[in-house]
Design an enzyme around this catalytic site. Structure first.
Site, PDB file in Angstrom:
ATOM      1  N   THR A 132      39.470  34.312   2.254  1.00 40.97           N
ATOM      2  CA  THR A 132      40.560  35.057   2.889  1.00 40.97           C
ATOM      3  C   THR A 132      40.032  35.844   4.078  1.00 40.97           C
ATOM      4  OG1 THR A 132      41.552  35.270   0.702  1.00 40.97           O
ATOM      5  CG2 THR A 132      42.478  36.627   2.451  1.00 40.97           C
ATOM      6  N   GLU A 151      44.440  27.290   0.551  1.00 37.35           N
ATOM      7  CA  GLU A 151      44.534  26.532  -0.708  1.00 37.35           C
ATOM      8  C   GLU A 151      44.964  25.084  -0.466  1.00 37.35           C
ATOM      9  OE1 GLU A 151      43.493  28.130  -3.271  1.00 37.35           O
ATOM     10  OE2 GLU A 151      44.288  30.182  -3.352  1.00 37.35           O
ATOM     11  N   GLN A 183      39.177  24.396  -7.641  1.00 34.99           N
ATOM     12  CA  GLN A 183      40.265  25.288  -8.025  1.00 34.99           C
ATOM     13  C   GLN A 183      41.632  24.627  -7.871  1.00 34.99           C
ATOM     14  OE1 GLN A 183      39.804  29.576  -6.997  1.00 34.99           O
ATOM     15  NE2 GLN A 183      38.083  28.844  -5.786  1.00 34.99           N
TER      16      GLN A 183
END
Length: 760
Positions: free
Chosen positions: A34, A226, A256
């Site tokens: 981030t 993502e 993930q």
DNA sequence: TGATGCTAACTTTTT
DNA sequence: GTTAGCATCA
């Protein structure tokens, strides 16, 4: 060098400074992803890129908000408000609002949430005289959703022989027909469901070259967070939007990827390099979040997956503590253990409530933790579950508001046409539906000429009054803001009064909820816009945003409270102390995933995600028995427990909770043929720890834990007679060190769970 | 026609 | 244990 570049490592800085051309950042958990994204955006702006030309897409509102805030902090001004930043769904909804007329949708289209969609499907199943046991709305919805996420409309669905064979084999050949009717109904109602926001976005870009060109030109720089969670529809849209400038930056971590049930495919990551020849790939492998122990455990876990991109995550952080594995008898004991431990750590290590997170596989598991936290007076915040916007009273008021903006929306019309009761009964509604269907018009249009369907007397007057009232609200749309209309609706429909007059406990809560909704609308109208371009506080604009919110705006975000949420919801977050609970077969991994390698690997990635949320302390707990569907069931410990390397494990809390014999609630690690080999190994380990030689004496009476003191002689059902040598921990969570002499030696025993008898 | 009470189905995960 | 939906009663 710019200040914001200084505290970046070499790879991070390279990612930020790469301005033009495709860029893929493979970012391990806790590697500052981030930070890179936000710094990169700030850097672009610093280099003179107009924020209007930057598009940043995330998956959750939480992530979008956080990104925006961090960019503002870096920039030190509010230029960030001009960025196109938000979730895929909300950004596309905004664009669709401007462009939907290109494909025949009204610009004020309604957004249906999952509940709305399912109830429409249910109706269609009924209309088709199909068995709703076979055509379960949730199942059909998922099927349609998957089709849309693969960019298949109803016609394509029906023409796809593979899909048709699948449905035929599943004894559900009519799903295509249901899909077709569902598609028509949504279109007629002027409504889109969540998946449509992606699908129709694609449709427009595909069908209208001028629109495509417009947004290709506008979004000179595109950033996707993502990326491993994108589905086919999202992939295609991004590809189209980025085709001219090719300034696409994607950030992802295949380890993930936990949303394949929603159509996400890791292939998109692998495909990226193939799509853009000159892709620059940067790997972020230094983890800044977790201790070495935690990271080692995470790395070991994920290495059990066959399908993965090789990378080695490392950290400079200190070694840290072992991972504590906790076994409790029941789900309630698990709740108590967590609450006790939090209390103790707050006292002993001065942690705040907000340093703790309790993360579970399914929302239904929150109950025992809520209870125990309440009992211990620990404030907590529950994320997810039944959202505020799904409550009946909220949906009722919102149904009115949606209807005011879009009167063709039959679902919401039917919802409130006789609520509060105004004398438009079932038979009148049936006539309207029939007339609407036979003439191919909407119910609202039928309502304009109520005599044409034979309404008379009281029913006629009621229908006419309803139309007049709704039109009076519509006339407010131009001049009044969202709050003024909402207030008028609440008052003039009698909805607020109805709830006010209900003095039951639930009625009071409902009334408060309605007030909370009105307040939040008021707050919305009084807060300056972030886009800056238009100060649109209209009802239409409000509704557009609200459906895509899963929770009421968390203005109590900085409240000091323990966080409770699913592991899915916790992705992207970090906490000093994490309780990963419910590590049991059939629960985590989920029973639905046990028979498919890919599904099981996704569960394992989920376990990887939960482990990597922790900075320094991690507990992993499981209960021998828990309530499910109201009855007590037994689960074996999760196979994932066995994948944690022994040296990192602290099993102090696993050996003390069981009873001596193999009856009752005591855990029984079966070693029969049904038990997976991984479990056998674990059960052997634990059985070696427990020496079952001792038989409890006849006068064995379980002592109150608070009576146990240093120096006492005590009897344990399994370990025999021993002497208490020390006691540690807070009064409600004491751990006794007991020397059981030769054979069993020194044991640490949690007094809350152990059954001890004092030897007199 | 509306409210109340009972039964059955329910649990992945989210925008 | 919880909730949605249906049947029954007033």
């Amino acid at each position: 060098m710019q200040v914001y570049l200084e505290d970046l490592n070499e790879q991070q800085r390279a990612a930020v400074l790469h301005i033009n051309g495709p860029l893929m950042i493979v970012a391990g958990a806790g590697s500052g992803k981030t930070k890179v994204l936000t710094t990169r955006i700030a850097h672009l702006m610093h280099q003179g890129v107009d924020p209007f030309n930057i598009l940043a897409l995330t998956f959750t509102n939480k992530a979008a908000t956080e990104m925006k805030e961090r960019i503002e902090r870096i920039l030190g001004n509010n230029d960030a408000r001009n960025l196109y930043i938000g979730t895929f769904h909300s950004v596309f909804a905004k664009i669709l609002r401007a462009e939907a007329t290109k494909i025949g949708y009204p610009s004020n289209f309604t957004i249906y949430d999952t509940d709305d969609a399912k109830s429409i499907i249910k109706e269609i199943v009924k209309d088709l005289n199909l068995d709703d046991k076979i055509y379960k709305p949730a199942f059909v919805y998922n099927r349609i959703s998957a089709a849309k996420n693969s960019l298949l409309n109803a016609a394509a669905y029906i023409n796809d022989s593979v899909i048709q064979q699948e449905d035929a084999r599943g004894n559900r050949p009519m799903i295509g027909e249901i899909y077709l009717r569902y598609e028509n109904k949504c279109f007629k109602n002027g409504a889109m469901d969540f998946d449509d926001l992606l699908f129709k976005m694609f449709t427009i870009l595909h069908a209208a070259p001028d629109v495509l060109a417009k947004y290709q030109h506008r979004f000179k720089y595109i950033l996707i967070d993502e990326y491993q969670d994108t589905n086919v529809a999202q992939y295609q849209i991004i590809k189209m939007l980025g085709a001219v400038n090719e300034n696409i930056c994607v950030v992802g971590d295949d380890a993930q990827s936990i949303y394949s049930f929603r159509g996400a495919t890791v292939k998109n990551i692998l495909q990226f390099e193939k799509d853009y020849e000159d892709t620059k790939v940067i790997k972020l492998e230094q983890n800044y979040r977790s201790s070495k122990s935690i990271l080692e455990v995470a790395n070991t876990i994920i290495s059990n997956n066959k399908n993965q991109i090789k990378k080695s995550l490392w950290t400079d952080n200190e070694h840290g503590e072992k991972i504590k594995v906790v076994r409790t008898l029941t789900d309630n004991d698990e709740g108590r253990f967590v609450a006790d431990t939090i209390t103790e750590l707050k006292l002993r290590n001065h942690y705040d409530n907000k340093d703790f997170a309790i993360l579970y596989r399914t929302n239904a598991q929150s109950r025992s933790f809520e209870e125990s936290l309440r009992k211990m007076n620990i404030p907590y915040k529950l994320y997810g579950g039944v959202s505020f916007y799904q409550r009946k009273e909220i949906k009722d008021l919102l149904a009115y508001l949606r209807l005011v903006v879009n009167p063709n929306d039959e679902e919401n019309l039917k919802r409130i046409i006789n609520y509060p009761v105004r004398g438009i009964g079932k038979s009148s509604i049936d006539r309207m539906v029939l007339a609407a269907n036979t003439h191919g018009i909407t119910m609202w249009e039928v309502l304009q000429t109520p005599t044409s369907i034979g309404l008379k007397g009281a029913a006629l007057a009621a229908a006419e009054n309803f139309v007049v009232m709704l039109k009076s609200f519509q006339s407010m749309l131009e001049k009044e803001n969202a709050y003024d209309i909402a207030f008028a609706v609440g008052k003039q429909t009698g909805l607020v009064a109805e709830l006010y007059n209900d003095k039951s406990v639930e009625g009071l809560a409902r009334y408060e909820n309605i007030q909370a909704l009105l307040n939040s609308i008021k707050e919305y109208t009084e807060t300056p816009d972030e886009e800056g371009e238009l100060h649109d506080k209209s009802l239409g604009n409000y509704l557009q945003q609200i459906t895509l919110l899963t929770d009421v705006n968390n203005d109590d975000a900085d409240k000091d409270a323990v966080s409770l949420m699913t592991i899915h919801a916790a992705k992207g977050l970090e906490f000093p102390c994490v309780f990963s609970v419910g590590l049991e077969e059939n629960l985590f991994p989920s029973a639905m995933s046990l028979y498919d390698r890919a599904d099981l690997e996704e569960e394992r990635r989920l376990f990887y995600v939960v482990v990597t949320r922790a900075k320094s302390k991690l507990w992993i707990s499981y209960a021998n028995t828990r309530y499910r569907f109201g009855s007590l069931i037994q689960n074996d410990p999760s196979r994932f427990l066995d994948e944690i390397p022994e040296p990192y494990l602290d099993k102090t809390f696993t050996g003390s909770a069981s009873k001596s014999n193999n009856s009752g609630l005591g855990i029984q690690f079966r070693a029969d043929d049904k038990t997976p080999s991984s479990l056998k190994k674990l059960s052997e380990k634990i059985q070696q720890q427990a020496i079952p030689a001792h038989t409890p004496s006849a006068n064995f009476t379980i002592a109150d834990p608070s009576e146990i003191e240093v120096g006492q002689k005590v009897e344990h059902q399994k370990f025999g007679i021993g002497t208490v040598s020390a006691i540690e921990g807070a009064s409600n969570n004491r751990i006794a060190h007991i020397d059981f002499g030769a054979g069993n030696g020194l044991k640490k025993i949690m007094l809350n769970f152990a059954k001890l008898s004092i030897v007199k």
